[in-house]
Scaffold this active site. Structure first.
Site, PDB file in Angstrom:
ATOM      1  CG  ASP A 180      22.842  -2.959   7.095  1.00 43.86           C
ATOM      2  OD1 ASP A 180      23.216  -4.073   7.491  1.00 43.86           O
ATOM      3  OD2 ASP A 180      23.548  -2.211   6.411  1.00 43.86           O
ATOM      4  CD  GLU A 231     -17.315  14.554  -6.014  1.00 43.97           C
ATOM      5  OE1 GLU A 231     -17.541  14.713  -4.806  1.00 43.97           O
ATOM      6  OE2 GLU A 231     -18.200  14.409  -6.866  1.00 43.97           O
TER       7      GLU A 231
END
Length: 870
Positions: A325, A283
């Site tokens: 880019d 958990e």
């Protein structure tokens, strides 16, 4: 129907207004009702409460909630509290990460100018930008932000910065012309667009689109409809949680059935099965993953990559395609002189010298016939003119000194129609007019040429040589300026009529050059199995030239323009993208389609960008990477990561970090599962052999929450290695629970279980069940601490430097050993943890069996590695 840029301004006026006259107040109201207000519309957002509740949808969390409820009904308040606290912490962490978020539209809204000057009722008036409507005539001056999309009406040397929309770094010269062909956004020179601003000159335009119908509005609509992608780790952990829960539930049901069949009370059997399930389910895994990713973000921030969305750290490690880019990311975002052509010879910029009279004369002309300045490193003016100043500095020619020595007497400013600029100076050779401009325009006005310090008549061969050199420069993506001069004895003022009968001086070519590290970064990217792709708003020739220099473009046919993909269906595009490495003159829609095409082919895609036009693709990509220096707020808000140095090489470092983080998380998961599996096997063995239960529920919770969590976090912080970049990206659909992974967990868990049950059996021989449980508990706990060192790598590490390189693991081991020793040796803790004091001999047996895990599992790793190598 024709596009607005393909129609005359009279046609558009009549179409929109019904006449060629400006709008009246009544028409304004009608148009505002018809077309809406000039503002961007925002969609509904999830509340923080909704986001918090969504954190509980995870399958593993649902199982834990059920376990907590059952534990509560059966009176085990401790287990219930522990589970509730753990899953609540995880939910809070998830909510904080998600809530940071959807500010993209707010950033777009900021692009709208607050006020605009419009012509209404025959008068110029200032109105709020949101009140501008279709058909309005907007007046523009230098510095104005453009409030809507429209067709140019008048234009006086007007330049507009459209970089946020098109990605093109240089301002666009606007013209009142008619375009017949279909052209991309960046080439629509008779149009202006909302979100851009005027850098030079003045003009006016007729509004053709407002609000969500503008180019910025279309981007806003795409941002609203584009969903963020979940990272491979998020997907993997969900699948992992479901599979693990099912496996654990099967074991727990089997254990419950065995215990009931052996005659134990059903309530006790069920309670222990639930405790085992809680112990077996890691958990704390979500918290451990969050902590490891957080440490990853800190490391990456130091290297120039700021992570906005935590999961992006690991997602980077899975990237197989990087769409980048060009301007500022792969290049320096700084125009630089590359080569000069003077006296019929070509020279590289770094060999130019003022000792060569012709080169000196050309550079003086470049400095004097320009308006740019560089003051204390700050650049002012046109980037091409700034490049001339820097080139002069490299030749030890100070621009300000030259301008003071040869002051400007008169000038004819640059004009987009003439494509020339002229200035008048008193040079050492006499009063001279210097002119720079487009090669074809200046060459038509030139009839003399200077060669070897002498002036002669220009021949046809001279013209052909200059044109050929210009074509060669242009083919290499270079921007070219021609320079010429003319003697003007006695003249005090010059005008456009004087711009003829020149003496040709030379050509200066320049470009925004690649960053020094780009070529190496691209090589590393390809070596690591990733495909680099350039997507830019710049022209194809320029983009291809840069891409070729840094290694992205191998063949000319791998470059295309955005318009080429307009006619392709999504299916056709999926095949088309395989053969393309450079996309030029692209629109925001093109970028999204390219990213989606690669994603549909099973790739994890990273996309870089800085402009508003990049925002939808940044959000669509698995990892959106915005530029920190040149990036707009819209781009940053839509991204997962921001580069503080706008450098492509930083992305590659981030990928390396991401791959290492994933490896470390995987090792932490392996550590948790193999240890848990060892505990389950020990319990199953005891149940099958009808022995007393080897652990109390509190033992399992202690191991799971204390001695397991610390080594697991430490493994997540294992020092990084460059070896991860020698492998290809892992497949997107590859599960954490692979066959090899499960085999390793099984073998390692079996060894841990064997050592634990040997200790348990030794304890049982004394006839004292509590002592046996204490020895089993202490051995399992210590074994798992020792197992942290086994989990550092899938290869043996016991005799390597790597064994000692993690101070966090050493700290976790020492702290864990102190805790477990204290529990079994301090009498005051015995009642709480249901143990009893061990003798020195019994404690040494526990330590000996636990440490025996190390050589045995290291030998197994060596055998498995050798078998895999064969």
């Amino acid at each position: 129907m024709k596009e607005f840029y393909q129609q005359s301004k009279e046609e558009i006026r009549k179409l929109l207004n019904g006449s060629i006259h400006p709008l009246s107040d009544e028409q304004v109201k009608e148009h505002q009702k018809k077309y809406g207000m000039n503002e961007l519309v925002e969609g509904t957002k999830k509340s923080t409460v909704q986001i918090f509740l969504e954190q509980y949808k995870d399958f593993l969390v649902i199982i834990l909630i059920l376990a907590a409820i059952i534990s509560g009904f059966l009176g085990d308040v401790e287990s219930t509290l522990v589970i509730v606290i753990v899953i609540t912490i995880n939910a809070i962490l998830g909510t904080v990460q998600t809530v940071k978020a959807e500010q993209s539209l707010e950033g777009l809204k900021k692009l709208s100018s607050p006020m605009a000057k419009v012509m209404r009722n025959g008068q110029i008036m200032e109105v709020a930008s949101r009140e501008v409507t279709v058909g309005d005539e907007v007046i523009l001056e230098a510095g104005d932000q453009i409030p809507a999309d429209g067709r140019i009406l008048e234009c006086a040397s007007m330049k507009v910065d459209e970089s946020a929309l098109t990605g093109e770094s240089l301002a666009v010269e606007k013209e009142d012309i008619l375009l017949d062909e279909t052209v991309p956004l960046g080439d629509q020179k008779n149009m202006v667009f909302s979100g851009s601003f005027v850098t030079y000159g003045r003009g006016s335009f007729l509004v053709t689109s407002v609000g969500m119908e503008t180019e910025v509005g279309k981007i806003a609509a795409m941002l609203k409809t584009t969903s963020e992608k979940r990272t491979p780790l998020q997907i993997n952990l969900d699948q992992f949680g479901q599979k693990l829960s099912i496996i654990i539930m099967v074991f727990c049901v089997a254990l419950f059935a065995i215990n009931v069949w052996q005659g134990k009370p059903a309530g006790d059997a069920f309670m222990f099965a639930v405790a085992l399930a809680v112990a077996a389910i890691p958990e704390a895994l979500s918290s451990i993953v969050t902590i490891v990713l957080s440490f990853g973000t800190r490391k990456m921030a130091k290297e120039g990559a700021i992570i906005r969305k935590l999961q992006a750290v690991e997602g980077l490690g899975s990237v197989s395609v990087i769409c980048s880019d060009k301007t500022g990311t792969l290049t320096q975002n700084k125009m630089t002189v590359e080569q000069c052509y003077v006296e019929k010879k070509c020279y590289d910029a770094d060999v130019l010298t003022k000792e060569n009279e012709a080169q000196k004369q050309l550079m003086i002309a470049g400095i004097l016939c320009s308006d740019a300045k560089v003051v204390e490193g700050q650049e002012f003016g046109d980037p091409t003119e700034t490049a001339l100043i820097h080139a002069g500095n490299r030749m030890s020619m100070d621009a300000e000194e030259i301008r003071e020595h040869f002051p400007r007497i008169s000038e004819v400013p640059f004009d987009s129609d003439r494509k020339l600029m002229s200035t008048l100076h008193d040079l050492e050779s006499g009063r001279t007019m210097l002119t720079k401009g487009a090669v074809d325009v200046l060459l038509d006005r030139t009839d003399m040429i200077q060669e070897n310090g002498k002036i002669r008549t220009m021949t046809n061969q001279d013209r052909k040589d200059i044109e050929r050199q210009n074509q060669e420069f242009s083919a290499n993506g270079l921007r070219v300026l021609a320079f010429a001069y003319k003697k003007m004895d006695g003249v005090k003022e010059i005008n456009v009529d004087d711009e003829k009968n020149y003496v040709f001086l030379g050509l200066i070519s320049m470009m925004d050059p690649p960053r020094k590290e780009s070529k190496m970064a691209v090589e590393e990217c390809i070596k690591a199995g990733m495909k680099p792709i350039m997507i830019t708003g710049d022209h194809k020739v320029t983009a291809a030239a840069i891409a070729k220099r840094i290694g992205i473009l191998k063949k000319p046919e791998e470059a295309c323009e955005g318009m080429e993909i307009d006619g392709l269906s999504d299916e056709e595009l999926k095949d088309f993208v395989e053969g393309i490495s450079v996309y030029a003159r692209v629109s925001p829609e093109h970028k999204i389609r390219i990213v989606r095409a690669w994603q549909e082919k099973g790739n994890i895609v990273a996309m870089t960008g800085d402009g508003v036009n990049d925002a939808p693709a940044l959000k669509q990509a698995d990892i959106g990477v915005a530029m920190g220096i040149t990036g707009t707020e819209v781009a940053k808000d839509a991204s997962s990561m921001v580069l503080t140095d706008d450098n492509f090489a930083t992305i590659i470092k981030a990928v390396e970090n991401g791959r290492n983080v994933y490896e470390n998380i995987k090792h932490a998961i392996q550590f948790l599962l193999s240890g848990n599996f060892g505990g389950i096997l020990a319990v199953l063995y005891a149940s099958i052999m009808a022995l007393p239960v080897p652990f109390a529920p509190v033992h399992l919770l202690f191991i799971n929450l204390l001695t397991d969590s610390l080594p697991a976090i430490a493994l997540g912080l294992e020092p990084h290695t460059k070896a991860v970049m020698e492998r290809k990206p892992r497949p997107m659909n590859e599960s954490i629970l692979t066959k090899d992974f499960l085999i390793r967990i099984g073998l390692e868990g079996f060894v841990i279980a064997a050592m634990t049950m040997i200790a348990y059996t030794i304890g049982l021989k004394t006839g004292n069940t509590i002592l046996a449980q204490t020895m089993a508990f202490a051995t399992l706990c210590t074994s798992r601490l020792v197992h942290g060192y086994n989990s550092k790598s899938n290869a043996p590490v016991i005799f390597t430097k790597r064994f000692f390189n993690n101070i966090y693991l050493a700290g976790a081991f020492i702290l864990g050993l102190v805790l477990i020793t204290g529990v079994v040796m301090i009498p005051n803790l015995h009642a709480m943890f249901k143990v009893q004091t061990l003798t020195f001999c019994q404690l040494m047996i526990v330590y000996g069996l636990a440490f025996l895990n190390l050589p045995i599992i290291q030998c197994l790793k060596a055998i498995m590695k050798k078998a895999a190598g064969n």
